[in-house]
Scaffold this active site. Structure first.
Site, PDB file in Angstrom:
ATOM      1  N   ASN A   9       6.650  -4.364   7.130  1.00  0.00           N
ATOM      2  CA  ASN A   9       5.734  -5.499   6.962  1.00  0.00           C
ATOM      3  C   ASN A   9       5.827  -5.937   5.503  1.00  0.00           C
ATOM      4  OD1 ASN A   9       3.653  -7.308   6.810  1.00  0.00           O
ATOM      5  ND2 ASN A   9       2.013  -5.788   7.061  1.00  0.00           N
ATOM      6  N   LYS A  11       4.625  -8.606   4.145  1.00  0.00           N
ATOM      7  CA  LYS A  11       3.456  -9.356   3.666  1.00  0.00           C
ATOM      8  C   LYS A  11       3.912 -10.590   2.876  1.00  0.00           C
ATOM      9  CE  LYS A  11       1.065  -4.958   3.710  1.00  0.00           C
ATOM     10  NZ  LYS A  11       0.029  -4.085   3.209  1.00  0.00           N
ATOM     11  N   HIS A  90      -3.798  -7.016  11.562  1.00  0.00           N
ATOM     12  CA  HIS A  90      -3.683  -6.229  10.330  1.00  0.00           C
ATOM     13  C   HIS A  90      -5.021  -6.257   9.587  1.00  0.00           C
ATOM     14  CE1 HIS A  90      -2.420  -4.839   6.399  1.00  0.00           C
ATOM     15  NE2 HIS A  90      -1.358  -4.335   6.999  1.00  0.00           N
ATOM     16  N   GLU A  92      -5.712  -6.612   6.614  1.00  0.00           N
ATOM     17  CA  GLU A  92      -5.820  -7.695   5.626  1.00  0.00           C
ATOM     18  C   GLU A  92      -6.254  -9.001   6.304  1.00  0.00           C
ATOM     19  OE1 GLU A  92      -1.928  -7.161   3.891  1.00  0.00           O
ATOM     20  OE2 GLU A  92      -2.594  -5.200   3.140  1.00  0.00           O
ATOM     21  N   GLU A 158      -3.516   2.293  11.470  1.00  0.00           N
ATOM     22  CA  GLU A 158      -3.456   2.202  10.016  1.00  0.00           C
ATOM     23  C   GLU A 158      -4.858   2.408   9.443  1.00  0.00           C
ATOM     24  OE1 GLU A 158       0.109  -0.229   8.603  1.00  0.00           O
ATOM     25  OE2 GLU A 158      -1.421  -1.680   9.108  1.00  0.00           O
ATOM     26  N   GLY A 164      -1.587   0.938   1.181  1.00  0.00           N
ATOM     27  CA  GLY A 164      -1.287   0.528  -0.191  1.00  0.00           C
ATOM     28  C   GLY A 164      -1.940   1.383  -1.255  1.00  0.00           C
ATOM     29  N   SER A 202       0.830   3.952   3.454  1.00  0.00           N
ATOM     30  CA  SER A 202       1.477   4.764   2.411  1.00  0.00           C
ATOM     31  C   SER A 202       2.616   5.628   2.942  1.00  0.00           C
ATOM     32  CB  SER A 202       0.433   5.608   1.671  1.00  0.00           C
ATOM     33  OG  SER A 202      -0.519   4.772   1.036  1.00  0.00           O
ATOM     34  N   GLY A 223       4.723  -0.865   4.547  1.00  0.00           N
ATOM     35  CA  GLY A 223       4.550  -1.997   3.646  1.00  0.00           C
ATOM     36  C   GLY A 223       5.416  -1.831   2.402  1.00  0.00           C
ATOM     37  N   GLY A 224       4.808  -1.360   1.317  1.00  0.00           N
ATOM     38  CA  GLY A 224       5.464  -1.298   0.010  1.00  0.00           C
ATOM     39  C   GLY A 224       6.840  -0.644   0.010  1.00  0.00           C
TER      40      GLY A 224
HETATM   41  P1  PGA Z   1       1.732   0.357   2.820  1.00  0.00           P
HETATM   42  O1  PGA Z   1       1.229  -0.794   3.818  1.00  0.00           O
HETATM   43  O2  PGA Z   1       2.919   1.042   3.489  1.00  0.00           O
HETATM   44  O3  PGA Z   1       2.113  -0.353   1.555  1.00  0.00           O
HETATM   45  O4  PGA Z   1       0.601   1.315   2.650  1.00  0.00           O
HETATM   46  C1  PGA Z   1       1.195  -0.598   5.208  1.00  0.00           C
HETATM   47  C2  PGA Z   1       0.702  -1.843   5.908  1.00  0.00           C
HETATM   48  O5  PGA Z   1      -0.140  -2.564   5.359  1.00  0.00           O
HETATM   49  O6  PGA Z   1       1.131  -2.133   7.030  1.00  0.00           O
END
Ligand code: PGA
Length: 241
Positions: A9, A11, A90, A92, A158, A164, A202, A223-224
Site C-alpha cells: 500500500n 498511500k 483503511h 486512514e 491492521e 506506521g 509495521s 506500507g512503508g
Molecule cells: P506500515 O503501514 O507497514 O507502514 O505500518 C501499513 C498500512 O497502513 O497498511
C-alpha cells in the site's frame, strides 16, 4: 495450500521517478510462490501495468457506481485500469474521512459487483485494545463489512496502533485474531471467494517470516517497507518461505 498474498500500500508516499526506479529494479519472485500486489497512488496505476509478477489494486473506491461525485473513483474505472483488487476501509480513511462500517460495506459491494476482490482493512485502536474490546470490535467490523457480499473478500487485520509506528503486533496475537476472522468468513461463505486474511502494521523484511509462520496469517499488507523494490522483494521472498 493457500498462496500467500502480499500487498504493497503505497498511500501518497511515492511519485513517478521513484516508481520508475522501483520498476527498473523489480524482479518477479522466480517460482511465483506468492501473489504480489501493489496499490500505487491512483494516477500512477499505468506505470505498473506491464510489470511481470505484479497484480494491481486501487487504494480506495467510491461507494457509488457512477454519477455526479467530483473527485471520486469508481470500481469500474479500477477494473479498466487493470486492477484485480481494491482496498477499502483503511484506518486512514476511517479516521480522516469519517468512513463508517456502512460506507465501507457499500464500497466493498461496488468492487464485488464489477468483479474485483475487496481487501477490507479493519483493526482496533489502542484504547479499544486496552479496554479488552479487540475481538468485539473485529467481529462488528467483519459482520458489517460482508453484509451484501456474495463471496468472501480478503481481510487485512491492521491494529491501528501498529500502523506506521515501527511497533508491530505480536505475531501470535495477530494470528489469534485472524483465525477468528477466518472462522467467521468460513461460517458465512463456506469456500466461496478469496477468504485470505492478511496482517498489516509495521511489517518489514526482518519480521515477515515470523508473521507468515503463524496459523491464520495468509499474507501481509505493507506500507512503508514496500516503497523500494529491494525491501518489497525481500518481503515477498520471505513470505514465500
Ligand atoms: P506500515 O503501514 O507497514 O507502514 O505500518 C501499513 C498500512 O497502513 O497498511
Amino acid at each position: 495450500m493457500i498462496t500467500p498474498l502480499v500487498v504493497a500500500n503505497w498511500k501518497m508516499s511515492i511519485e513517478a521517478p521513484e516508481i520508475r526506479e522501483f520498476v527498473a529494479s523489480w524482479r518477479a519472485t522466480a517460482d511465483a510462490a506468492v501473489d504480489c500486489v501493489i496499490a500505487p497512488p491512483l494516477a500512477y496505476l499505468g506505470l505498473l501495468s506491464q510489470v511481470p509478477g505484479i497484480q494491481l489494486a486501487g487504494q480506495d473506491c467510491s461507494s457509488e457506481a457512477s454519477g455526479a461525485f467530483t473527485g471520486e473513483c469508481s470500481a469500474a474505472s479500477l477494473l479498466a485500469l487493470g486492477c484485480q483488487f481494491g482496498i477499502v476501509g483503511h484506518s486512514e480513511r476511517r479516521q480522516r474521512h469519517g468512513e463508517t462500517d456502512d460506507i465501507i460495506a457499500t464500497k466493498a459491494q461496488q468492487l464485488e459487483a464489477v468483479g474485483l476482490t475487496p481487501i477490507i482493512c479493519l483493526g482496533e485502536s489502542s484504547q479499544e485494545r486496552e479496554a479488552g474490546e479487540t475481538f468485539a470490535v473485529i467481529e462488528r467490523q467483519v459482520r458489517a463489512a460482508v453484509r451484501g457480499l456474495h463471496r468472501a473478500p480478503v481481510f487485512a487485520y491492521e491494529p491501528i496502533w501498529a500502523i506506521g509506528t515501527g511497533l508491530p503486533a505480536e505475531p501470535s496475537d495477530a494470528g489469534t485474531v485472524q483465525q477468528a476472522i477466518a472462522n467467521e468468513l468460513k461460517s458465512i461463505f463456506g469456500k466461496k471467494g478469496d477468504g485470505r486474511v492478511l496482517y498489516g502494521g509495521s511489517v518489514k523484511p526482518e519480521n515477515t517470516a515470523e508473521f507468515m509462520s503463524e496459523q491464520g496469517i495468509d499474507g501481509l499488507l505493507v506500507g512503508g517497507a514496500s516503497l523500494t523494490a529491494e525491501s518489497f522483494m525481500d518481503i515477498c521472498r520471505n513470505a514465500g518461505g
